[in-house]
Design an enzyme around this catalytic site. Structure first.
Site, short mmCIF file in Angstrom:
data_model
loop_
_atom_site.label_atom_id
_atom_site.label_comp_id
_atom_site.label_asym_id
_atom_site.label_seq_id
_atom_site.Cartn_x
_atom_site.Cartn_y
_atom_site.Cartn_z
N LYS A 18 70.43 36.88 -24.41
CA LYS A 18 70.47 36.93 -22.95
C LYS A 18 70.67 35.52 -22.41
O LYS A 18 69.99 34.58 -22.83
CB LYS A 18 69.16 37.54 -22.44
CG LYS A 18 69.12 37.86 -20.97
CD LYS A 18 67.78 38.51 -20.62
CE LYS A 18 67.67 38.82 -19.14
NZ LYS A 18 66.35 39.41 -18.82
N HIS A 51 70.39 34.65 -19.12
CA HIS A 51 69.72 34.44 -17.84
C HIS A 51 68.26 34.86 -17.98
O HIS A 51 67.85 35.38 -19.02
CB HIS A 51 70.41 35.24 -16.73
CG HIS A 51 70.40 36.73 -16.97
ND1 HIS A 51 71.30 37.34 -17.83
CD2 HIS A 51 69.59 37.72 -16.50
CE1 HIS A 51 71.05 38.65 -17.84
NE2 HIS A 51 70.01 38.90 -17.06
#
Length: 232
Positions: free
Chosen positions: A112, A114
């Site tokens: 991921k 973010h």
């Protein structure tokens, strides 16, 4: 080298109860199924069919009992994506219920970029880590989990799986003399805890209390073991 200890009477009964549960739940099925190795197997174990709350609760109870009975030492549990994620979470809950509260973590298939970022979710990986998965076929998922755990500075100490098929692994499209479980145990030096093995399935199919339709599959499963099977 880490070796497996023989089952006690209580462990053997747990294994038989688990096989019966898996059959009743439709997770362990009989017929003709093509494995990842291209073999025609007379049985198939699909842990993805433990698909409701009651089944997952019972499954996690089997895992927790087998783990605690094995004596394997660990400080936290880890579930490899994807099937290992719900397994690690529910087994951690059941372990806490049985008196051993430990952190758990899991990974994403894709990192991921973010929020908290990265590919790991849950508690920080540290200490001795017990990897929880459904079955081990080629050992690929195990090696990936081991690399993640080592990369985080923790120790991949053991694995817990539901069913050990006790059959030869394949490497480069060819059968080898060891199983994936034996490779992880003997070559990587990790303890491996299993709820049940192929020999437990055969014992279930052979027993007088099994339904006639179940006993009819015994010879096919036995023939499959004789062709592809390995020892403990």
């Amino acid at each position: 080298m880490v070796v497996s200890l023989p089952q006690s009477g209580a462990d053997a009964q747990l294994a038989q109860d688990f096989v019966e549960f898996a059959v009743d739940a439709g997770v362990l099925r009989f017929g003709q199924f093509t494995t990842k190795a291209g073999r025609i197997s007379p049985y198939f174990f699909n842990a993805g069919l433990f698909d409701d709350g009651a089944k997952m609760a019972r499954l996690s109870e089997f895992y927790a009992k087998a783990i605690l009975a094995s004596g394997v030492a660990f400080d936290m549990v880890f579930g490899p994506a994807y099937k290992g994620i719900p397994l690690a979470a529910t087994v951690a809950v059941e372990l806490a219920r049985q008196g051993k509260n430990v952190p758990f973590a899991y990974n994403r298939k894709e990192a991921k970029d973010h929020g908290e970022g990265g590919s790991l979710v849950g508690a920080p990986l540290q200490g001795r880590v017990l990897i929880i998965d459904d079955v081990m076929s080629a050992g690929t998922a195990a090696r990936e989990s081991i690399a993640l755990i080592k990369g985080a500075g923790a120790i991949p100490y053991g694995m817990a799986i539901a069913l050990d098929r006790q059959e030869k692994a394949t490497e480069n499209g060819k059968d080898v003399s060891h199983s994936a479980v034996q490779y992880v145990r003997d070559q990587l030096g990790m303890q491996v805890c299993t709820i049940a093995k192929l020999e437990d399935l055969l014992a279930f199919l052979a027993q007088g209390t099994a339904a006639d339709s179940m006993r009819a599959h015994h010879s096919q499963v036995l023939a499959y073991r004789e062709r592809y099977g390995v020892g403990n």
